[in-house]
Scaffold this active site. Structure first.
Site, PDB file in Angstrom:
ATOM      1  N   GLY A 163       0.084   7.748   3.366  1.00  0.00           N
ATOM      2  CA  GLY A 163       1.354   8.336   3.346  1.00  0.00           C
ATOM      3  C   GLY A 163       2.493   7.552   3.740  1.00  0.00           C
ATOM      4  N   CYS A 164       2.065   6.281   4.019  1.00  0.00           N
ATOM      5  CA  CYS A 164       3.231   5.311   4.354  1.00  0.00           C
ATOM      6  C   CYS A 164       3.519   4.484   3.192  1.00  0.00           C
ATOM      7  CB  CYS A 164       2.967   4.463   5.842  1.00  0.00           C
ATOM      8  SG  CYS A 164       2.724   5.419   7.101  1.00  0.00           S
ATOM      9  N   GLN A 165       4.721   4.130   3.108  1.00  0.00           N
ATOM     10  CA  GLN A 165       4.969   3.117   1.961  1.00  0.00           C
ATOM     11  C   GLN A 165       4.682   1.813   2.227  1.00  0.00           C
ATOM     12  OE1 GLN A 165       9.189   2.695   1.147  1.00  0.00           O
ATOM     13  NE2 GLN A 165       9.000   1.565  -0.599  1.00  0.00           N
ATOM     14  N   SER A 166       4.804   1.470   3.507  1.00  0.00           N
ATOM     15  CA  SER A 166       4.115   0.313   3.963  1.00  0.00           C
ATOM     16  C   SER A 166       2.877   0.385   4.491  1.00  0.00           C
ATOM     17  CB  SER A 166       5.245  -0.481   5.123  1.00  0.00           C
ATOM     18  OG  SER A 166       5.544   0.365   6.269  1.00  0.00           O
TER      19      SER A 166
END
Length: 138
Positions: free
Chosen positions: A50-53
Site C-alpha cells: 500500500g506504500c508507493q515507496s
C-alpha cells in the site's frame, strides 16, 4: 513519557514552523535519524503493502512492550516512519491500541501529503495497530 505525551510534544514542535516546506524538511531530518535497518529483515513478510515507496517494518516483543524497526527508500517516508516510531515504538500493545493517531489531523498531515503518501502512512499505522491487537490477544 506516554504515547499521548509524545503526540502532544510532536504537535508542539511542528507549531514552531511557519510553513509546510519547513515541516517537510523537519520530517525528512527526523527520518535521517532512524537506526539502521538490518538487510536480512527486508523480507516479503516485513514489507508493507500500500506504500508507493518500499517500506519494511519488523516488530518483536520486548518484555511488556512491542519494539518496531522500520525503513524506507524514500526520504519523506523515512521521516513519517520516524514520527510513528516516536509515538508508538517501545509501548505496550494496550497503549498502542488506546492511542488513536490524533496527530494526523492536528499536524495537518492528511491534508498536506499526496494521496499515495497518505495511503502509505495509513498502511504503516494499520500494521502497527494490527501487531498491537495480535499481541494483546496472546
Amino acid at each position: 513519557m506516554s504515547a499521548q505525551d509524545a503526540q502532544a510534544e510532536l504537535i508542539e514542535e511542528f507549531s514552531l514552523f511557519d510553513n509546510w516546506m519547513d515541516r517537510y524538511q523537519y520530517i525528512i531530518d527526523m527520518g535521517k535519524q532512524l537506526p539502521a535497518f538490518p538487510e536480512e529483515l527486508k523480507t516479503p513478510e516485513t514489507k508493507i503493502q500500500g506504500c508507493q515507496s518500499n517500506v519494511w517494518m519488523h516488530h518483536e516483543r520486548q518484555g511488556d512492550n512491542v519494539h518496531f524497526q522500520a525503513t524506507s527508500d524514500a526520504a519523506i517516508v523515512s521521516g513519517l516512519i520516524a514520527v510513528l516510531m516516536r509515538i508508538y515504538n517501545d509501548r505496550s500493545p494496550e497503549e498502542i491500541v488506546d492511542t488513536p493517531p490524533s496527530f494526523l489531523e492536528e499536524l495537518g498531515l492528511d491534508k498536506h501529503l499526496s494521496p499515495t503518501r497518505s495511503n502509505g502512512l495509513h498502511a504503516m499505522l494499520q500494521r502497527i495497530y494490527s501487531v498491537a491487537e495480535q499481541e494483546t490477544a496472546e
